[in-house]
Design a protein around this motif. Structure first.
Motif, PDB file in Angstrom:
ATOM      1  N   GLY A   1       0.816  -1.207   0.000  1.00  0.00           N
ATOM      2  CA  GLY A   1       0.000   0.000   0.000  1.00  0.00           C
ATOM      3  C   GLY A   1       0.849   1.256   0.000  1.00  0.00           C
ATOM      4  O   GLY A   1       2.081   1.210   0.016  1.00  0.00           O
TER       5      GLY A   1
ATOM      6  N   TYR B   1      -8.420   0.924  -0.312  1.00  0.00           N
ATOM      7  CA  TYR B   1      -6.975   0.649  -0.298  1.00  0.00           C
ATOM      8  C   TYR B   1      -6.277   1.480  -1.366  1.00  0.00           C
ATOM      9  O   TYR B   1      -5.247   2.117  -1.103  1.00  0.00           O
TER      10      TYR B   1
ATOM     11  N   LEU C   1      -2.404  -2.638   3.539  1.00  0.00           N
ATOM     12  CA  LEU C   1      -3.052  -3.939   3.645  1.00  0.00           C
ATOM     13  C   LEU C   1      -2.007  -5.000   3.990  1.00  0.00           C
ATOM     14  O   LEU C   1      -0.958  -5.076   3.344  1.00  0.00           O
TER      15      LEU C   1
END
Length: 270
Positions: free
Chosen positions: A88, A122, A129
């Protein structure tokens, strides 16, 4: 007829009888030897069969042998055994931890229903994540699909985090996710067919070789052990800051977009 001829005939008859008895005795002896030999062979065959069965039963399974394979950690992992999988935007302050078993039907339901919203948040950088894979369903259902699929996910992660996430989505999709009792994920060719729906994995020779060779089998077992030590008892489970995201009035993961959004926003503000 003379007495001599009569005596000679009797003698000849007795000789023929003696010879016939000898032949019969020889045949009986040979027959007994054959029977004994066959019996010995049969006993040896049974003993050999039992011995073979014992050896086979005591022989380690493929996945038991995989425990001793060299550990190959996929790219895009950290930690001693490469079991920390975090992805991420670096600007995201919090991390959403997802615990999933590839064969889990509830995970598939979650991914198909809530997955697109989770991926959107996300991508927007609301959170990082972290993925923790489980394989406990293989034990309960006497299979190997969870372990094999987790190994294939490792091969996808080695390509890129994006390939990993897209492949995970494909495996949980209605098209590719099998019934809980159907161990389709044990088949490498099935996993590769599902991977062909992901652009980064389609026709990817290195990925396919890793799946077929079981390059990340040991890693999958290490990841599974990480799940076992986590204290999480079921999948899917979502956590942020050590606290589970759940549906209202429930201990289970939110299974609707509305419930997920409510739980996530509360966790982000905490």
């Amino acid at each position: 007829m003379s007495k001599r001829n009569s005596a000679a005939a009797k003698t000849a008859a007795r000789e023929r009888l003696r010879l016939e008895r000898e032949r019969q005795a020889k045949r009986a002896k040979v027959k007994r030897q054959v029977v004994v030999a066959c019996s010995v062979v049969a006993v040896l065959a049974v003993a050999g069969g039992i011995g073979y069965a014992v050896v086979q039963n005591n022989k380690p399974t493929y996945w038991e042998e995989a425990e001793d394979k060299p550990l190959v950690k996929p790219a895009n992992t950290t930690g001693a055994n490469g079991t920390t999988v975090v992805m991420g935007k670096s600007t995201a302050e919090k991390t959403l931890v997802m615990y999933e078993d590839p064969r889990c039907p509830v995970c598939a339901q979650f991914e198909q229903t809530v997955g697109p919203k989770l991926k959107s948040d996300y991508d927007a950088g609301k959170f990082k994540l972290q993925f923790v894979g489980a394989t406990f369903l293989d034990n309960g259902l006497s299979g190997e699909g969870s372990k094999n699929a987790l190994s294939a996910l490792g091969a996808a992660l080695d390509v890129s985090p994006e390939a990993f996430l897209e492949y995970k989505t494909a495996l949980y999709s209605a098209k590719w996710h099998p019934e809980e009792s159907d161990d389709k994920f044990k088949d490498d060719s099935y996993l590769i067919k599902a991977a062909d729906t992901v652009s980064a994995l389609k026709g990817n020779a290195a990925f396919q070789k890793a799946v077929k060779d079981g390059t990340y089998d040991r890693w999958a077992l290490e990841m599974s052990e990480t799940f076992d030590k986590s204290g999480v008892s079921g999948t899917p489970t979502l956590k942020m800051d050590g606290k589970a995201l759940t549906s209202p009035g429930s201990q289970n993961a939110p299974m609707t977009v509305a419930d997920f959004t409510t739980a996530l926003e509360a966790a982000l503000k905490a």
